[in-house]
Design a protein around this motif. Structure first.
Motif, PDB file in Angstrom:
ATOM      1  N   THR A  93       0.843  -1.115  -0.105  1.00  0.00           N
ATOM      2  CA  THR A  93      -0.079  -0.007   0.000  1.00  0.00           C
ATOM      3  C   THR A  93       0.944   1.390   0.219  1.00  0.00           C
ATOM      4  O   THR A  93       0.246   2.440  -0.022  1.00  0.00           O
ATOM      5  CB  THR A  93      -0.982   0.113   1.271  1.00  0.00           C
TER       6      THR A  93
ATOM      7  N   ASN B 151      -2.638   4.459   4.834  1.00  0.00           N
ATOM      8  CA  ASN B 151      -2.420   3.839   6.160  1.00  0.00           C
ATOM      9  C   ASN B 151      -3.928   3.367   6.306  1.00  0.00           C
ATOM     10  O   ASN B 151      -4.878   4.074   6.833  1.00  0.00           O
ATOM     11  CB  ASN B 151      -2.097   4.685   7.315  1.00  0.00           C
ATOM     12  N   PRO B 152      -4.236   2.270   6.018  1.00  0.00           N
ATOM     13  CA  PRO B 152      -5.692   1.806   5.954  1.00  0.00           C
ATOM     14  C   PRO B 152      -6.545   1.926   7.473  1.00  0.00           C
ATOM     15  O   PRO B 152      -5.631   1.816   8.316  1.00  0.00           O
ATOM     16  CB  PRO B 152      -5.715   0.364   5.588  1.00  0.00           C
TER      17      PRO B 152
ATOM     18  N   HIS C 231      -7.951   1.468  10.905  1.00  0.00           N
ATOM     19  CA  HIS C 231      -7.425   0.589  11.921  1.00  0.00           C
ATOM     20  C   HIS C 231      -7.778   1.228  13.320  1.00  0.00           C
ATOM     21  O   HIS C 231      -8.273   2.375  13.447  1.00  0.00           O
ATOM     22  CB  HIS C 231      -5.796   0.372  11.813  1.00  0.00           C
TER      23      HIS C 231
ATOM     24  N   HIS D 281      -6.601   1.451  17.818  1.00  0.00           N
ATOM     25  CA  HIS D 281      -5.839   0.965  18.892  1.00  0.00           C
ATOM     26  C   HIS D 281      -6.471   0.575  20.036  1.00  0.00           C
ATOM     27  O   HIS D 281      -7.033   1.894  20.650  1.00  0.00           O
ATOM     28  CB  HIS D 281      -4.578   1.878  19.109  1.00  0.00           C
TER      29      HIS D 281
ATOM     30  N   VAL E 188     -11.688   3.999  15.012  1.00  0.00           N
ATOM     31  CA  VAL E 188     -11.108   3.806  13.687  1.00  0.00           C
ATOM     32  C   VAL E 188     -10.567   5.087  13.111  1.00  0.00           C
ATOM     33  O   VAL E 188     -11.207   6.102  13.117  1.00  0.00           O
ATOM     34  CB  VAL E 188     -12.109   3.183  12.689  1.00  0.00           C
TER      35      VAL E 188
ATOM     36  N   PHE F  43      -7.575   6.580   9.949  1.00  0.00           N
ATOM     37  CA  PHE F  43      -6.917   6.339   8.640  1.00  0.00           C
ATOM     38  C   PHE F  43      -6.016   7.672   8.253  1.00  0.00           C
ATOM     39  O   PHE F  43      -6.339   8.749   8.576  1.00  0.00           O
ATOM     40  CB  PHE F  43      -7.950   6.366   7.809  1.00  0.00           C
TER      41      PHE F  43
ATOM     42  N   ASN G 258      -2.795  -2.810  17.688  1.00  0.00           N
ATOM     43  CA  ASN G 258      -3.220  -2.402  16.349  1.00  0.00           C
ATOM     44  C   ASN G 258      -4.036  -3.414  15.502  1.00  0.00           C
ATOM     45  O   ASN G 258      -3.498  -4.275  15.197  1.00  0.00           O
ATOM     46  CB  ASN G 258      -1.855  -1.735  15.512  1.00  0.00           C
ATOM     47  N   GLN G 259      -5.251  -2.992  15.303  1.00  0.00           N
ATOM     48  CA  GLN G 259      -6.072  -3.733  14.573  1.00  0.00           C
ATOM     49  C   GLN G 259      -6.516  -3.285  13.223  1.00  0.00           C
ATOM     50  O   GLN G 259      -7.160  -2.103  13.334  1.00  0.00           O
ATOM     51  CB  GLN G 259      -7.211  -4.226  15.290  1.00  0.00           C
ATOM     52  N   LYS G 260      -5.829  -3.724  12.071  1.00  0.00           N
ATOM     53  CA  LYS G 260      -6.248  -3.280  10.840  1.00  0.00           C
ATOM     54  C   LYS G 260      -7.720  -3.745  10.280  1.00  0.00           C
ATOM     55  O   LYS G 260      -7.870  -4.966  10.313  1.00  0.00           O
ATOM     56  CB  LYS G 260      -5.331  -3.325   9.874  1.00  0.00           C
TER      57      LYS G 260
END
Length: 221
Positions: free
Chosen positions: A75, A108-109, A111, A113, A156, A158, A180-182
């Motif tokens: 990406t 930066n898709p 995601h 925290h 969320v 981005f 960090n969960q995308k």
């Protein structure tokens, strides 16, 4: 006040404090981990024994690993996370940070925290940045060099480089382990049942398969 009521109030207060806490408060100036003693794991934290403070040096509190960009992904994003794993001086201080570089047009898709609020600072470039609140309202704008934005904990967010040159941003977290969960990987790369995903997103079985092959490392060719 009766003794029983007093005890109940104390227990309730302690429960509230634990629920609101993120990282535990330090009980000393610093704690440079001493790997030779191993780690102590609890339900919520991993505790690393400290080496004697007299053995600490200035080098323990200096990190030089963000002078250059990390490895770029498909990406166009490169990140250098900094936490007690690669910068022991951060241990028990309740913070961590990251350097992120974005090629022109890179993203930066979306995601989030789960354990930290993030402050992001644009060092170079023009970056479209934003987050979505729990009412699905988007707070977003283009940040120019020198501007700062906050992403509240657990929401969320981005970023996308909308400038004509590569961009660099610096993110700081109020936890030494923010998580960090995308979103794309969490949805299509975690093994959720195909039928559920088809119904949730209105996609065909073939389209779901394509998304899973893209985001599930176990299905990569």
């Amino acid at each position: 006040m009766s003794p029983k009521l007093f005890v109940l109030l104390v227990i309730f207060s302690l429960h509230c404090l634990l629920a609101l806490a993120s990282d535990p408060d330090p009980i000393q100036d610093f704690c440079i981990p001493n790997p030779k003693y191993g780690a102590i794991r609890t339900a919520r934290f991993t505790i690393l024994p400290c080496k004697n403070s007299s053995e600490a040096t200035t080098d323990d509190f200096v990190f030089s690993g963000i002078k250059t960009a990390g490895n770029f992904s498909e990406t166009g994003l490169a990140t250098v996370p900094v936490n007690p794993t690669n910068f022991p001086g951060l241990n028990t201080l309740g913070m961590s940070f990251v350097r992120a570089d974005l090629k022109v047009g890179a993203i930066n898709p979306p995601h989030f925290h789960p354990r930290a609020t993030e402050i992001t600072h644009v060092v170079h470039g023009s970056v479209y940045s934003g987050f979505v609140d729990s009412n699905n309202r988007v707070f977003a704008r283009v940040l120019e060099q020198g501007e700062v934005m906050v992403f509240p904990r657990g929401l969320v967010h981005f970023q996308m480089n909308v400038g004509e040159k590569p961009a660099t941003v610096f993110g700081s977290f109020n936890s030494q382990n923010p998580g960090n969960q995308k979103i794309p990987a969490a949805i299509f790369g975690s093994g959720i049942d195909d039928e559920l995903l088809e119904k949730a997103f209105g996609l065909s079985s073939k389209q779901i398969g394509m998304m899973k092959r893209k985001f599930d490392p176990k299905l990569e060719a």
